[in-house]
Design an enzyme around this catalytic site. Structure first.
Site, PDB file in Angstrom:
ATOM      1  N   HIS A  82      50.472 -85.964  21.796  1.00 51.25           N
ATOM      2  CA  HIS A  82      51.187 -87.118  22.320  1.00 51.25           C
ATOM      3  C   HIS A  82      50.214 -87.977  23.387  1.00 51.25           C
ATOM      4  O   HIS A  82      49.734 -87.212  23.876  1.00 51.25           O
ATOM      5  CB  HIS A  82      52.439 -86.974  22.968  1.00 51.25           C
ATOM      6  CG  HIS A  82      53.232 -88.069  23.614  1.00 51.25           C
ATOM      7  ND1 HIS A  82      53.932 -89.149  22.968  1.00 51.25           N
ATOM      8  CD2 HIS A  82      53.283 -88.666  24.720  1.00 51.25           C
ATOM      9  CE1 HIS A  82      54.485 -89.743  23.501  1.00 51.25           C
ATOM     10  NE2 HIS A  82      54.107 -89.598  24.678  1.00 51.25           N
ATOM     11  N   ASP A 161      68.000 -90.201  23.146  1.00 55.08           N
ATOM     12  CA  ASP A 161      66.881 -90.760  23.972  1.00 55.08           C
ATOM     13  C   ASP A 161      66.700 -92.440  23.558  1.00 55.08           C
ATOM     14  O   ASP A 161      66.575 -93.170  24.402  1.00 55.08           O
ATOM     15  CB  ASP A 161      65.490 -90.143  23.223  1.00 55.08           C
ATOM     16  CG  ASP A 161      64.409 -90.818  23.859  1.00 55.08           C
ATOM     17  OD1 ASP A 161      63.990 -90.731  25.023  1.00 55.08           O
ATOM     18  OD2 ASP A 161      63.432 -91.563  23.005  1.00 55.08           O
ATOM     19  N   ARG A 168      67.819 -98.143  30.009  1.00 50.28           N
ATOM     20  CA  ARG A 168      67.059 -97.867  31.200  1.00 50.28           C
ATOM     21  C   ARG A 168      65.967 -99.076  31.067  1.00 50.28           C
ATOM     22  O   ARG A 168      65.707 -99.622  32.071  1.00 50.28           O
ATOM     23  CB  ARG A 168      66.035 -96.453  30.996  1.00 50.28           C
ATOM     24  CG  ARG A 168      66.557 -95.263  31.599  1.00 50.28           C
ATOM     25  CD  ARG A 168      66.074 -93.945  30.958  1.00 50.28           C
ATOM     26  NE  ARG A 168      64.554 -93.993  31.490  1.00 50.28           N
ATOM     27  CZ  ARG A 168      63.822 -93.396  31.028  1.00 50.28           C
ATOM     28  NH1 ARG A 168      63.935 -92.697  29.824  1.00 50.28           N
ATOM     29  NH2 ARG A 168      62.421 -93.460  31.458  1.00 50.28           N
ATOM     30  N   SER A 183      62.266 -87.805  28.152  1.00 49.45           N
ATOM     31  CA  SER A 183      62.195 -88.659  26.846  1.00 49.45           C
ATOM     32  C   SER A 183      61.021 -88.076  25.965  1.00 49.45           C
ATOM     33  O   SER A 183      61.503 -88.220  24.453  1.00 49.45           O
ATOM     34  CB  SER A 183      62.218 -90.192  27.258  1.00 49.45           C
ATOM     35  OG  SER A 183      61.942 -90.669  26.095  1.00 49.45           O
ATOM     36  N   LYS A 187      61.702 -85.504  22.258  1.00 51.32           N
ATOM     37  CA  LYS A 187      61.329 -85.976  20.946  1.00 51.32           C
ATOM     38  C   LYS A 187      60.336 -84.869  20.275  1.00 51.32           C
ATOM     39  O   LYS A 187      60.402 -84.233  19.163  1.00 51.32           O
ATOM     40  CB  LYS A 187      60.650 -87.003  20.976  1.00 51.32           C
ATOM     41  CG  LYS A 187      61.719 -88.093  21.096  1.00 51.32           C
ATOM     42  CD  LYS A 187      61.260 -89.613  21.022  1.00 51.32           C
ATOM     43  CE  LYS A 187      60.632 -90.057  22.593  1.00 51.32           C
ATOM     44  NZ  LYS A 187      60.242 -91.305  22.843  1.00 51.32           N
TER      45      LYS A 187
END
Lengths: 436, 436
Positions: A82, A161, A168, A183, A187
């Site tokens: 990520h 999420d 948000r 968040s 995932k």
């Protein structure tokens, strides 16, 4: 239990237990906790923060708000990566087939771009035919057959999420570190990989502007992952200048594939090879650093990485000729305009945020979620930090749809460059590593 | 201008300008600023606070969100009063006709009760026929004819306040001092009086639990009123024990009318007479303290206050016989149960919050806005702080609908009393005055 009491507790700095967190999040999804209550709670969280225990609970509740991917049919531990997002960040496109070519499966879910940072899905859609929407069984099948896949997150994965992020986004509560870490990690945990590398970018073009912010986010994500039983390494990397030379969807795909050929800009090559080595060692803790680096180098030198890329792209419906002849299949912008250096000197900075925004303005990215993306346009940096240029040398090339768009972008790109008379050596791209 | 940017600014501690405050509040009422955005903003305000300038602007925007009462047809400056709410607070019912009987008009808008504190409107509705819903022209006419009126706030007066309060109520953002002060003062400024006394209660039964909180709220409200050109005195008064003896709607009406007869419990009499004197001096700055007190005493001794009460209640459709023979027209509860003292001693405390909650449980108040109110039931304190009792003497009397309800309430009331062997003298009811 009442939502208003839980909001008051967080407002006053109290710690929620797991049942309270589940009440809020599940209630929000079910509509029994009002949107305005969740908004007030999010602002109280920005104010008061979340403890590590609260973050673990929140993440776990989020993971179980939807489907969880089961990768055990692969028979081997799969890995994931990520990035918190940067300008010119095409690492996934090179890293995924490279790691798969080394025998470690990669089942990767990616996102679209928003604001000055691009999204892997938008980039991959530059390849004619490439399908990002695979259902989970198809994802697992493709990874089993070719070793990797890169798909869009399905709506059934961590639905909490998406709902929470949308809230948000309009309530100025995106920046709570606990909510950001949760968040991302919900995932990743739902996506089923046993090990992962998380690239936390820091600098003018990154979500984290300071090293302290990046360290805190890395610490939170590393803790969440390891406490959930995953092997996690976080790398903090610089995002002051764009990564590599290409900024723009098809341009970035072509540059990423260059890395698999043993070519490509050195900063991109460094991140891709370093991350690949780390993922191999996370999948096989017996492997040492030199051994991992040798496997990665072999996969490139032997052509195995390129071959995996061809099979992966074909398996997802894409035209695999892109791997060997990118511009035979992807669209090029009709206009290519050089940006001349206004003076001689050494490049001391190419501000990533400004380059990213210029690319968005050109059409390569989105200001709003519903905007379309132009895959052909973008910016290619001819001169990078540390490079010396003569007056009139090209700093960059603008790939545009119109002369006016190209000229406007060229002005923005020129303004993003800093030239000076003294030499400059850019700092290493990887600043710090957590969990290695 | 975007709401999300304004929320972010307040989150980061910035000060809004007037246009920004108007954008948020007007947008919230018009639906262009989402409820969840207003909720996040309110929590950011709880966190970061509002400057005096922001409060002035917010109050002014709220005042102009609806109708404003024009009292100039009265030809004399009218006065108003407000209490932040307490247990047994029936001051308005006595004070309003008393001040009117002294020649100073009072156009009072009141609210309903919620939680442990009662509301003046609920109390007045104990009087058969009394109409609380007068349109503004009718209010002005009644005040012109009889000198005073006590009505419900119309929905057209400060509509922003009702909408914002409903949102704050469910998002745990009620307690921001700036929002509380603005909510009170917007209604007072819109109601048109030139001068007012604000009673800020402090203690276990009050909204403000500490003297510092009460001082801050008094400072904010006093500042808002004076900067808006009104003459304002704030009194900080104790709300540790219920005010007077009666807690419950009809019971409180009867006790308030006792004060106009020259009777009534000393703490209630002290607040009513002090506040009346202050209002007379605010209306006529040439009047000195002794002169004002003499006029108030005259109005009671002469029967003028009682006569004004009769005319006021009749003008609003109520059965004016209530003034002279309350229990001929108001309903009494069928059961009256004494609460015996468990031991001999001096009463050191009668906790107002516990008494208020016991009365709500009995049916005299509401836990939720939609609950009905039983006008007949309530609690009458036989022993008050400082009183000596023998074992078995009645501490209080429960007025209830059922034996079971009475018994349950009696246990709660007994638990609210503290008895000890040493003497005790309760402190003065008025703690501090601001602006006198």
């Amino acid at each position: 239990m009442r939502a208003v009491d839980l909001i008051a507790a967080k407002r006053d700095g109290a710690e929620h237990d797991r049942a309270e967190i589940a009440f809020l999040l599940d209630g929000f999804l079910a509509g029994t906790v009002a949107t305005e209550q969740m908004a007030a709670w999010c602002m109280a969280v920005v104010w008061r923060g979340l403890s590590d225990r609260e973050i673990d609970d929140l993440c776990d509740v989020m993971v179980h708000s939807g489907d969880v991917v089961d990768l055990t049919p692969l028979g081997r531990p799969a890995v994931d990566k990520h990035s918190t997002g940067g300008v010119g960040d095409k690492v996934t496109i090179a890293l995924t087939p490279l790691v798969a070519a080394c025998g470690v499966p990669v089942a990767k879910m990616s996102g679209r771009g928003l604001g000055h940072t691009g999204g892997t899905l938008d980039k991959l859609e530059s390849i004619p035919g490439y399908r990002i929407a695979l259902e989970i069984p198809e994802l697992v099948r493709v990874v089993g057959e070719v070793g990797c896949a890169v798909v869009a997150q399905t709506a059934r994965l961590v639905p909490a999420d998406a709902a929470l992020y949308a809230l948000r986004d309009v309530t100025a509560t995106v920046l709570a570190p606990g909510l950001i870490a949760t968040s991302v990690m919900a995932k990743k945990l739902a996506a089923g990989a046993q090990a992962m590398v998380l690239d936390v970018k820091v600098g003018n073009g990154a979500f984290c502007r300071t090293l302290d912010e990046a360290r805190e986010l890395a610490r939170l994500m590393h803790g969440l992952g390891t406490r959930a039983g995953r092997r996690v390494v976080c790398e903090i990397t610089r995002m002051d200048a764009p990564l590599g030379r290409a900024v723009g969807n098809a341009l970035e795909v072509a540059e990423a594939l260059d890395v698999l050929r043993g070519d490509g800009p050195p900063d991109l090559v460094e991140i891709v090879r370093t991350s690949a080595g780390r993922l191999l060692r996370l999948a096989d803790p017996a492997l040492d650093e030199a051994g991992a680096a040798a496997r990665v180098a072999d996969a490139i030198a032997s052509g195995a990485a390129l071959e995996t890329a061809r099979r992966w792209i074909a398996a997802q419906g894409g035209d695999a000729r892109v791997v060997d002849d990118p511009w035979a299949v992807m669209e090029r912008a009709p206009i290519v305009l050089p940006v001349p250096a206004p003076r001689a000197g050494t490049v001391h900075a190419v501000h990533a945020l400004e380059i990213g925004l210029a690319a968005v303005h050109l059409g390569a990215g989105r200001s709003r979620k519903e905007d379309p993306v132009d895959h052909a346009v973008g910016i290619v940096l001819a001169a990078r930090p540390g490079d010396a240029v003569a007056a009139g040398d090209p700093l960059a090339f603008i790939h545009a749809r119109s002369d006016a768009g190209a000229a406007e972008c060229a002005r923005a790109v020129a303004a993003a460059y800093e030239l000076a008379d003294v030499p400059y050596s850019p700092p290493p791209i990887v600043v710090e590593t957590i969990g290695a």
